[in-house]
Motif scaffolding. Structure first.
Motif, short mmCIF file in Angstrom:
data_model
loop_
_atom_site.label_atom_id
_atom_site.label_comp_id
_atom_site.label_asym_id
_atom_site.label_seq_id
_atom_site.Cartn_x
_atom_site.Cartn_y
_atom_site.Cartn_z
N SER A 112 -4.30 -32.65 16.93
CA SER A 112 -4.24 -31.31 16.34
C SER A 112 -3.30 -31.31 15.14
N ILE A 122 -11.47 -19.75 13.32
CA ILE A 122 -10.83 -20.53 14.36
C ILE A 122 -9.53 -19.85 14.77
N TYR A 123 -9.35 -19.73 16.08
CA TYR A 123 -8.14 -19.11 16.63
C TYR A 123 -7.23 -20.20 17.18
N MET A 124 -6.03 -20.30 16.62
CA MET A 124 -5.06 -21.32 17.03
C MET A 124 -3.69 -20.68 17.21
N THR A 129 0.23 -20.41 18.97
CA THR A 129 1.30 -21.34 19.30
C THR A 129 1.37 -21.53 20.82
N LYS A 153 -9.15 -22.67 19.87
CA LYS A 153 -8.43 -23.95 20.10
C LYS A 153 -7.03 -23.62 20.59
N HIS A 201 -3.48 -24.42 23.02
CA HIS A 201 -2.62 -25.54 23.41
C HIS A 201 -3.22 -26.18 24.65
N LEU A 214 -8.30 -32.44 14.39
CA LEU A 214 -8.68 -31.05 14.15
C LEU A 214 -8.68 -30.71 12.66
N THR A 221 -4.19 -16.77 13.90
CA THR A 221 -3.07 -17.42 14.56
C THR A 221 -2.00 -16.38 14.87
N SER A 259 2.12 -19.90 14.78
CA SER A 259 1.92 -21.32 14.56
C SER A 259 2.09 -21.64 13.07
#
Length: 382
Positions: free
Chosen positions: A36, A193-195, A197, A241, A243, A275, A287, A290
């Protein structure tokens, strides 16, 4: 007790590895970043493709007590030791190149609200003793890192980070990504895309229970049916996506929804990619805190910031820059209702200008190839 025994193990293996003959063309990459945005893994791929005159070994996950003696022989023989987390080397004349794994936004080390003085002092000593080249992208990066880790300014070198090269060069096409994750062909599709922390450190059972139940946003008003319908109406597709720890919590990992798909490390390993080698296919990022958003600025695409647990995060760990609402170059939402209401207008001229402003603050290198720049400096300029 376990951490004490592990430190004893590391000390012993470091001592034994010193008796291996060091070779100038040996490079070892100690990768603790998985797939990642791993600077280590991406630099490994670059070296294999562009510099066959060097023997490069990727060691992951790092650190671990499960490596055999041959691995430690490789570490002892390397002229260059490249790290993504704490600096490390086993002998004085090795060169440690420290990539780290993100522009710091969250407090860490001596700046964090949830760390211990004893651990912080140990980390400071490691940076002082072992880090030779600390890769940097800007004055701001150096200021934030030193505030947390007390790194001396002479160690920094503005050469950028390998992960930035991957952003604009996807290894899988957008069309293929849609087929793989959503089983569709849609030439007008927008992929988000959802990322978030790592939220476990919030130490809030309520948030963890929400995530476990499938509420990956941890919204009070979360309704995945409504979210999927809203995305479908707009030909938008959302990749989630999380953790790895949060992914393991899910009671039902596979999505049954047409426009929402979960991405895990299996897909990345199966396709031998990171990623960041897919991010160029996406059209917007969602996000929270992050630091991926600093890197995503290089794509100059919309960013949505989820802030429903902002106050709690500031109290538990803290942020390095604030007020948060004034530093984010994107839309701020704290509920699913807010998110859906903004899906039709994720971008405007003011937000584009803000993204460029923060990009200039966080990247003063602006190289055609960050990997080339790093390689040339560590082998010829240091």
């Amino acid at each position: 007790m376990k951490s004490f025994l592990f430190r004893c193990y590391m000390t012993l293996m470091k001592f034994l590895a010193r008796f291996t003959t060091m070779e100038d063309n040996e490079i070892v990459i100690l990768n603790g970043s998985g797939r990642s945005g791993s600077n280590g893994y991406l630099f490994y791929k670059y070296l294999q493709l562009n510099h066959p005159e060097y023997n490069v070994t990727l060691i992951e996950p790092w650190p671990s007590s499960h490596f055999g003696w041959k691995v430690w022989q490789k570490i002892g023989a390397a002229r260059y030791i490249i790290t993504t987390h704490q600096p490390f080397k086993v002998r004085k004349h090795q060169i440690n190149v420290q990539f780290w794994h993100g522009v710091p936004l969250k407090r860490m080390g001596i700046m964090a609200n949830n760390t211990k003085r004893r651990d912080n002092r140990r980390n400071e000593k490691l940076w002082h003793k072992y880090a030779d080249i600390v890769c940097s992208s800007s004055d701001l990066y150096e200021t934030l890192m030193s505030a947390c880790m007390a790194i001396e300014t002479k160690k920094y070198h503005k050469v950028g980070f390998p992960r930035l090269d991957a952003l604009k060069n996807p290894v899988i096409s957008k069309e293929q990504l849609l087929k793989d994750l959503f089983k569709v062909e849609d030439k007008d599709a927008q992929i988000g895309i959802y990322m978030p922390t790592f939220r476990y450190e919030l130490n809030d059972p309520k948030i963890m229970e929400r995530i476990k139940s499938g509420n990956f946003f941890a919204f009070d008003d979360f309704d995945i049916e409504k979210l999927n319908s809203a995305l479908k109406e707009r030909q938008q597709y959302l990749i989630v996506k999380l953790h790895p720890y949060e992914m393991r919590m899910f009671s039902n990992f596979k999505s049954k929804y047409s426009n929402i798909a979960f991405l895990n490390n299996d897909y990345l390993f199966d396709h031998d990619c990171d990623l960041y080698e897919l991010l160029g296919d996406t059209d917007f990022l969602i996000t929270d805190f992050s630091s991926i958003y600093f890197d995503y600025l290089h794509l100059n695409k919309p960013i949505v910031f989820v802030t429903n647990y902002l106050k709690q995060y500031e109290k538990t760990r803290g942020l390095l820059i604030g007020p948060y609402e004034d530093i984010i170059p994107g839309i701020n939402v704290n509920s699913q209702r807010d998110l859906i209401s903004n899906l039709d207008h994720l971008d405007n001229r003011q937000l584009r200008n803000l993204r460029l402003y923060w990009l200039n603050l966080t990247d003063q290198v602006n190289a055609d190839s960050y990997c080339d720049k790093i390689f040339d400096f560590m082998t010829k300029g240091y």
